[in-house]
Design a protein around this motif. Structure first.
Motif, PDB file in Angstrom:
ATOM      1  N   ILE A   6      -6.343   3.731  -5.643  1.00 42.53           N
ATOM      2  CA  ILE A   6      -7.422   2.911  -5.102  1.00 42.53           C
ATOM      3  C   ILE A   6      -8.360   3.881  -4.399  1.00 42.53           C
ATOM      4  CG2 ILE A   6      -8.055   1.064  -3.514  1.00 42.53           C
ATOM      5  CD1 ILE A   6      -5.123  -0.002  -3.939  1.00 42.53           C
TER       6      ILE A   6
ATOM      7  N   ALA B 129      -6.340  -5.154  -3.073  1.00 39.98           N
ATOM      8  CA  ALA B 129      -6.395  -4.178  -4.172  1.00 39.98           C
ATOM      9  C   ALA B 129      -5.009  -3.629  -4.465  1.00 39.98           C
ATOM     10  CB  ALA B 129      -7.363  -3.053  -3.829  1.00 39.98           C
TER      11      ALA B 129
ATOM     12  N   HIS C  51      -8.830   1.585  -9.338  1.00 43.96           N
ATOM     13  CA  HIS C  51      -9.620   0.497  -8.756  1.00 43.96           C
ATOM     14  C   HIS C  51     -10.482   1.139  -7.687  1.00 43.96           C
ATOM     15  CE1 HIS C  51     -10.743  -3.478  -7.304  1.00 43.96           C
ATOM     16  NE2 HIS C  51     -10.596  -2.981  -6.094  1.00 43.96           N
TER      17      HIS C  51
END
Length: 165
Positions: free
Chosen positions: A88, A65, A40
């Motif tokens: 992330i 997230a 992500h």
């Protein structure tokens, strides 16, 4: 001879299409006994437009997230995958997904939704998916259909883009 993938990257952005890419990536990873890596990317350019930069906003984005990615990780484990992890990242999604992570993780297949959340960027400078398909050094599978190979837009039941805990 059939191609066997060992290190699969799937891009997650919260869109319905990325949910479909995740579901198909889990199935491909299981068939290939491959490692699945979820990514992500928080586009930091969005924060450049905020006049009074607020670190609490960045922390909220990071927390959301992490919660989302933990949900996907849990789903992958419940589906029977042992070798699954996520990251992330902060920066430009295009280069992180197409170049940086594949090089770092020895990725041999990127799975990505046909469209994502940012329609404005797609209109102005081209989509992340388009960039990844043109610039990645490994195979890229653009997911356009659900698990029954029905077009994503005509699917009557859309999955929850944020997996349950």
């Amino acid at each position: 001879m059939l191609q066997q993938y060992k290190h699969i990257l799937v891009a997650i952005d919260g869109s319905y299409e990325s949910e479909l890419a995740f579901q198909k990536a889990v199935a491909v990873a299981k068939r290939n006994q491959a490692e699945l890596f979820l990514i992500h990317t928080v586009d930091t350019r969005a924060f450049n437009n905020v006049s009074s930069f607020d670190s609490a906003m960045v922390q909220q984005v990071a927390d959301t997230a992490k919660e989302t990615m933990d949900g996907y990780l849990d789903q992958a484990h419940k589906a029977g995958l042992d070798k699954v992890s996520y990251s992330i990242e902060y920066g430009a999604p295009k280069t992180i997904i197409a170049r940086d992570i594949p090089k770092q993780k020895n990725i041999d297949l990127i799975m990505i939704g046909a469209t994502g959340l940012n329609a404005v960027e797609r209109l102005l400078i081209g989509s992340v998916t388009e960039y990844v398909t043109r610039n990645a050094k490994c195979d890229v599978l653009v997911v356009r259909t659900d698990l029954n190979n029905q077009p994503a837009l005509s699917s009557t039941k859309k999955p929850n883009p944020k997996p349950a805990k």
